[in-house]
Enzyme design. Sequence first.
Site, PDB file in Angstrom:
ATOM      1  N   GLU A   1      10.361   7.435   2.230  1.00 19.20           N
ATOM      2  CA  GLU A   1       9.468   7.813   0.924  1.00 19.20           C
ATOM      3  C   GLU A   1       9.106   9.263   0.958  1.00 19.20           C
ATOM      4  O   GLU A   1       9.134   9.836  -0.088  1.00 19.20           O
ATOM      5  CB  GLU A   1       8.278   6.882   0.710  1.00 19.20           C
ATOM      6  CG  GLU A   1       8.638   5.494   0.354  1.00 19.20           C
ATOM      7  CD  GLU A   1       9.284   4.611   1.670  1.00 19.20           C
ATOM      8  OE1 GLU A   1       9.312   5.033   2.842  1.00 19.20           O
ATOM      9  OE2 GLU A   1      10.013   3.616   1.212  1.00 19.20           O
TER      10      GLU A   1
ATOM     11  N   HIS B   1       2.640  -5.673   1.125  1.00 25.20           N
ATOM     12  CA  HIS B   1       3.376  -5.467  -0.308  1.00 25.20           C
ATOM     13  C   HIS B   1       2.399  -5.852  -1.619  1.00 25.20           C
ATOM     14  O   HIS B   1       3.165  -6.132  -2.764  1.00 25.20           O
ATOM     15  CB  HIS B   1       4.816  -6.172  -0.469  1.00 25.20           C
ATOM     16  CG  HIS B   1       5.867  -5.897   0.717  1.00 25.20           C
ATOM     17  ND1 HIS B   1       5.501  -6.323   1.949  1.00 25.20           N
ATOM     18  CD2 HIS B   1       6.764  -5.328   0.726  1.00 25.20           C
ATOM     19  CE1 HIS B   1       6.413  -6.100   2.697  1.00 25.20           C
ATOM     20  NE2 HIS B   1       7.348  -5.162   1.961  1.00 25.20           N
TER      21      HIS B   1
END
Length: 325
Positions: free
Chosen positions: A60, A129
Site C-alpha cells: 500500500e 477488514h
Amino acid sequence: MTEMTYVEAACLALRQEMQRDPLVWALGEDLGPEGGLVGQYRGLQQMFGSQRVVDTPISENTIMGAAVGAAVCGTRPVAELRFADFALCATDELVNQAAKIRYMFDGQVRVPLVVRQPIGLRTGIAAQHSQSTEAFWVHVPGLVVVTPSTPADNHALLKAAIRCDDPVVYMESKELWQVRGDVDPDAGPAELGRAERVAAGPDVTIVTWSRMRHICEAAVPMLVADGVRVDLFDLRTLWPWDRDAVLSSVRKTGRLLVVQEAVKTGGFGAEIVADIVEHAHADLKAAPVRLGGPRAPVPFAKPLEDLHRLTEAQVAGAAHALVRI
C-alpha cells in the site's frame, strides 16, 4: 435512468472520466484480469490498457507513493487500497505528503489524487477488514473525505472526486457494493460538501452518512407511524460537510440525532454534535444524541458481529426518546 449496482455505478464513472481526460488513470492490486475486489474496475484494463489501469505489488505504501508522485507531476491517479484498514500502511505518504504539499508549496503544486478505501462491516471479515476510519482522515488538514451511500451518488461523487484538485479519501461501504438503484449515466459530478435531505419533518433532525443512510431511512416509516416526523440528512461528504443545512434544521427541530457505523468514541458524530452545540445551543430542546459502534474490534462470529450493527429499531428508539424530552 438506468438501474445498476453501487459497484457498477462507480465503474461507469471511472470509465467516463478516463474517456474524458487522458490524465486519469488507476493503480492497485489485481485491477486488470480480476477487475478489482468485487469488479470495481472490470473491463477497464482491456479498454484502456495496462499503462492506465496498472496492477501493482501488494504494498500500500508503494501504491500511495507512486500515486502522490504522479499527481504532483500532473496526472490524476485513482489509487485502490481494497480496504480502509490497509490504508493505514500508507499513512505517511497520504498524511505527511499528499495532504500537505499544496500548503507547503504555497499552492504552486497540487495533488489531484483519489484514494479509494472501502469501509464498514461485511459479514464474516472480522477485525482487520471491518473498520470505519473516516474520522481519522477528516482530522487531517488538506484531505477531502467522501462517503457515498447510493449508486447515483457513487457515480456523481466519484466524478467530483476525480476532478478535485486536492487529495480525496473516497470511502465506499462494503455492504453497499451490491445495492441497486437508478443512475443517470449522463449525470455530471456532484457538488462536494452538499448534503441530501432524504426526509423532511419538524420533530427531530437525524444526520448520517454511508450505509447508515439506509438504516435511518428504514426507520422513518416506523417513526411516522407513531407521529414523529424526521428531518433526515445524508451528508455524502464529511469534509467539507454541510454544516449550514444541519444548523438550519436543528434550529427548527431543536433536536439532533447523529448515526454512524464507526466506533462512537471519537467519531465524526462527536464533531457534528460539538459544532451544533457551539452554534445552536439556544435552539436545542434536548441534548444531542449519538449512535455508533462499540469501542471493540469487530469479531468474526456472526452473533457477536451483529452486536456491532445498528438497527432501524435502535434509530427509531433514540429519535422517540429525543422527542419525548
